[in-house]
Write a protein that holds these residues in place. Structure first.
Motif, mmCIF file in Angstrom:
data_model
loop_
_atom_site.group_PDB
_atom_site.id
_atom_site.type_symbol
_atom_site.label_atom_id
_atom_site.label_comp_id
_atom_site.label_asym_id
_atom_site.label_seq_id
_atom_site.Cartn_x
_atom_site.Cartn_y
_atom_site.Cartn_z
ATOM 1 N N ARG A 134 -26.465 10.661 33.362
ATOM 2 C CA ARG A 134 -25.419 11.604 33.771
ATOM 3 C C ARG A 134 -26.034 12.966 34.050
ATOM 4 O O ARG A 134 -27.099 13.292 33.542
ATOM 5 C CB ARG A 134 -24.364 11.705 32.669
ATOM 6 C CG ARG A 134 -23.525 10.455 32.540
ATOM 7 C CD ARG A 134 -22.625 10.466 31.333
ATOM 8 N NE ARG A 134 -21.854 9.240 31.301
ATOM 9 C CZ ARG A 134 -20.634 9.098 31.819
ATOM 10 N NH1 ARG A 134 -20.015 10.139 32.337
ATOM 11 N NH2 ARG A 134 -20.016 7.938 31.781
ATOM 12 N N THR A 137 -26.719 15.564 42.477
ATOM 13 C CA THR A 137 -25.764 16.615 42.853
ATOM 14 C C THR A 137 -25.395 16.502 44.340
ATOM 15 O O THR A 137 -24.289 16.851 44.727
ATOM 16 C CB THR A 137 -26.328 18.015 42.525
ATOM 17 O OG1 THR A 137 -27.695 18.073 42.927
ATOM 18 C CG2 THR A 137 -26.214 18.322 41.044
ATOM 19 N N SER A 156 -31.878 21.999 29.439
ATOM 20 C CA SER A 156 -33.035 21.135 29.267
ATOM 21 C C SER A 156 -32.720 19.786 29.877
ATOM 22 O O SER A 156 -31.557 19.460 30.110
ATOM 23 C CB SER A 156 -33.395 20.990 27.791
ATOM 24 O OG SER A 156 -32.580 20.024 27.192
ATOM 25 N N PRO A 197 -25.490 23.861 24.011
ATOM 26 C CA PRO A 197 -26.575 24.591 24.671
ATOM 27 C C PRO A 197 -26.663 26.068 24.286
ATOM 28 O O PRO A 197 -27.632 26.732 24.603
ATOM 29 C CB PRO A 197 -26.231 24.457 26.165
ATOM 30 C CG PRO A 197 -24.730 24.302 26.195
ATOM 31 C CD PRO A 197 -24.396 23.542 24.950
HETATM 32 P P1 FAD Z 1 -32.723 15.548 40.365
HETATM 33 O O1 FAD Z 1 -33.869 16.490 40.354
HETATM 34 O O2 FAD Z 1 -32.773 14.392 41.306
HETATM 35 O O3 FAD Z 1 -32.471 15.023 38.914
HETATM 36 C C1 FAD Z 1 -33.320 14.087 38.287
HETATM 37 C C2 FAD Z 1 -33.023 14.092 36.786
HETATM 38 O O4 FAD Z 1 -33.438 15.335 36.200
HETATM 39 C C3 FAD Z 1 -31.551 13.927 36.414
HETATM 40 O O5 FAD Z 1 -31.462 13.185 35.233
HETATM 41 C C4 FAD Z 1 -31.106 15.343 36.190
HETATM 42 O O6 FAD Z 1 -29.979 15.431 35.312
HETATM 43 C C5 FAD Z 1 -32.346 16.003 35.597
HETATM 44 N N1 FAD Z 1 -32.406 17.431 35.935
HETATM 45 C C6 FAD Z 1 -32.844 17.958 37.117
HETATM 46 N N2 FAD Z 1 -32.771 19.318 37.060
HETATM 47 C C7 FAD Z 1 -32.281 19.632 35.845
HETATM 48 C C8 FAD Z 1 -31.971 20.859 35.200
HETATM 49 N N3 FAD Z 1 -32.148 22.040 35.780
HETATM 50 N N4 FAD Z 1 -31.459 20.814 33.940
HETATM 51 C C9 FAD Z 1 -31.256 19.649 33.337
HETATM 52 N N5 FAD Z 1 -31.543 18.452 33.888
HETATM 53 C C10 FAD Z 1 -32.034 18.448 35.129
HETATM 54 N N6 FAD Z 1 -26.490 23.172 37.320
HETATM 55 C C11 FAD Z 1 -25.585 23.788 38.097
HETATM 56 O O7 FAD Z 1 -25.764 23.844 39.323
HETATM 57 N N7 FAD Z 1 -24.435 24.351 37.561
HETATM 58 C C12 FAD Z 1 -24.194 24.331 36.226
HETATM 59 O O8 FAD Z 1 -23.160 24.848 35.780
HETATM 60 C C13 FAD Z 1 -25.148 23.691 35.383
HETATM 61 N N8 FAD Z 1 -24.949 23.636 34.051
HETATM 62 C C14 FAD Z 1 -25.871 22.998 33.266
HETATM 63 C C15 FAD Z 1 -25.634 22.965 31.883
HETATM 64 C C16 FAD Z 1 -26.536 22.339 31.049
HETATM 65 C C17 FAD Z 1 -26.259 22.292 29.563
HETATM 66 C C18 FAD Z 1 -27.710 21.746 31.597
HETATM 67 C C19 FAD Z 1 -28.684 21.068 30.698
HETATM 68 C C20 FAD Z 1 -27.946 21.775 32.963
HETATM 69 C C21 FAD Z 1 -27.032 22.409 33.814
HETATM 70 N N9 FAD Z 1 -27.230 22.458 35.200
HETATM 71 C C22 FAD Z 1 -26.298 23.109 35.981
HETATM 72 C C23 FAD Z 1 -28.401 21.838 35.852
HETATM 73 C C24 FAD Z 1 -28.020 20.433 36.395
HETATM 74 O O9 FAD Z 1 -27.836 19.561 35.310
HETATM 75 C C25 FAD Z 1 -29.116 19.890 37.331
HETATM 76 O O10 FAD Z 1 -29.259 20.730 38.437
HETATM 77 C C26 FAD Z 1 -28.775 18.476 37.783
HETATM 78 O O11 FAD Z 1 -28.818 17.590 36.702
HETATM 79 C C27 FAD Z 1 -29.712 18.026 38.892
HETATM 80 O O12 FAD Z 1 -29.412 16.688 39.218
HETATM 81 P P2 FAD Z 1 -29.901 16.047 40.589
HETATM 82 O O13 FAD Z 1 -29.702 14.597 40.507
HETATM 83 O O14 FAD Z 1 -29.276 16.741 41.738
HETATM 84 O O15 FAD Z 1 -31.442 16.446 40.657
#
Ligand code: FAD
Ligand code: FES
Length: 258
Positions: free
Chosen positions: A51, A77, A217, A249
């Motif tokens: 997720r 996303t 994280s 967090p």
């Molecule tokens: P990919 O790079 O393809 O993701 C691959 C994996 O890495 C996935 O499991 C993904 O969840 C993880 N991942 C990638 N970047 C991050 C990151 N920066 N933080 C945590 N996991 C990551 N983003 C927003 O734009 N708005 C928000 O309000 C927001 N709130 C967040 C709150 C929390 C507590 C956390 C931990 C993260 C938050 N993020 C937020 C960051 C968001 O979770 C990542 O940008 C997103 O998971 C990226 O997913 P992706 O599939 O597009 O990217």
């Protein structure tokens, strides 16, 4: 309690380049009582098992809706951004420990510091601080002018100062420059943004009794079971950790190693 529910999308709108605001409705909204918690969003694609954690940006109990604001980073996303009003999205939440505002009283002058895509959860926080009667100063750092979000809405809650890395809007430089110019002693400090910014806030307000930082994280389970998301505790960092998903967090300044 962490709930799992298919929330119905009420609207989805692009509000800046690569940045989307998604409003959803469902029973879960009635359990959203603390600013700074997050939702763990299932990406509707068989290849995306984990997720995606996204902060709750606004809670509207009257209309039973909540919204998130997120930037398209990768495949997950990107898929979320294609969903439309009427679609359903599988969500777990509300998760984590949000911002503790229990000590804030009417007339307090509080400081809220945000950077980039760390700003969204500060909107619900700001709304609740205003309801408590606090005077709010917001310091926001962005890469450039076109990724600034909700500026007018934040101005409706308090005083807003903005810096941009490229100088295209507000003060040229990072949010630390705004922090250096601070001319009051905040009764409470709340912050969410990039690691460098949080480090600076953590350092400056290490001894402050009511200063909080919200961390990001990489998460796997997102519900406290796997320890994928840990940060070292300030005491015994070698042997003791805190989980960002479950213990955070939001953490007090001076409590974790950044
Ligand atoms: P990919 O790079 O393809 O993701 C691959 C994996 O890495 C996935 O499991 C993904 O969840 C993880 N991942 C990638 N970047 C991050 C990151 N920066 N933080 C945590 N996991 C990551 N983003 C927003 O734009 N708005 C928000 O309000 C927001 N709130 C967040 C709150 C929390 C507590 C956390 C931990 C993260 C938050 N993020 C937020 C960051 C968001 O979770 C990542 O940008 C997103 O998971 C990226 O997913 P992706 O599939 O597009 O990217
Ligand atoms: Fe599994 Fe935090 S992601 S414990």
């Amino acid at each position: 309690v962490i709930l799992k529910e298919n929330l119905k999308i009420v609207s989805q709108e692009q509000i800046a380049p690569r940045i989307f605001e998604m409003k959803m409705t469902g029973k879960m909204v009635s359990d959203m009582n603390v600013p700074g918690q997050f939702l763990n969003m299932k990406v509707p694609d068989a290849s995306k098992v984990l997720r995606r954690p996204i902060s709750i940006a606004e809670i509207d109990k009257e209309n039973n809706t909540c919204s998130i604001i997120y930037r398209v980073e990768g495949g997950g996303t990107a898929i979320l951004s294609t969903l439309q009003a009427g679609d359903e999205v599988d969500v777990m939440g509300p998760q984590g420990n949000g911002f503790d505002i229990s000590m804030v009283k009417a007339g307090d002058h509080v400081l809220v510091i945000g950077g980039g895509i760390g700003v969204p959860p500060l909107y619900q926080l700001g709304k609740e601080l205003k309801e408590l009667g606090a005077e709010i100063t917001f310091l926001f750092g962005y890469a450039n002018w076109d990724v600034i979000i909700y500026e007018k809405l934040f101005q409706g809650l308090g005083q807003v100062f903005i810096s941009t890395d490229d100088g295209s809007y507000g003060v040229h430089g990072h949010v630390g420059h705004l922090l250096d110019a601070l001319d009051f002693e905040p009764t409470a400090v709340f912050s969410c943004g990039a690691p460098g910014m949080l480090k600076a806030v953590n350092e400056r307000f290490k001894e402050h009794p009511h200063a909080y930082i919200s961390l990001e994280s990489r998460m796997a389970c997102g519900m406290g079971a796997c320890y994928a998301c840990v940060v070292p505790k300030i005491e015994n960092p070698e042997t003791s950790n805190l989980r960002v998903c479950e213990d955070g967090p939001v953490f007090k300044t001076g409590s974790v190693v950044l």
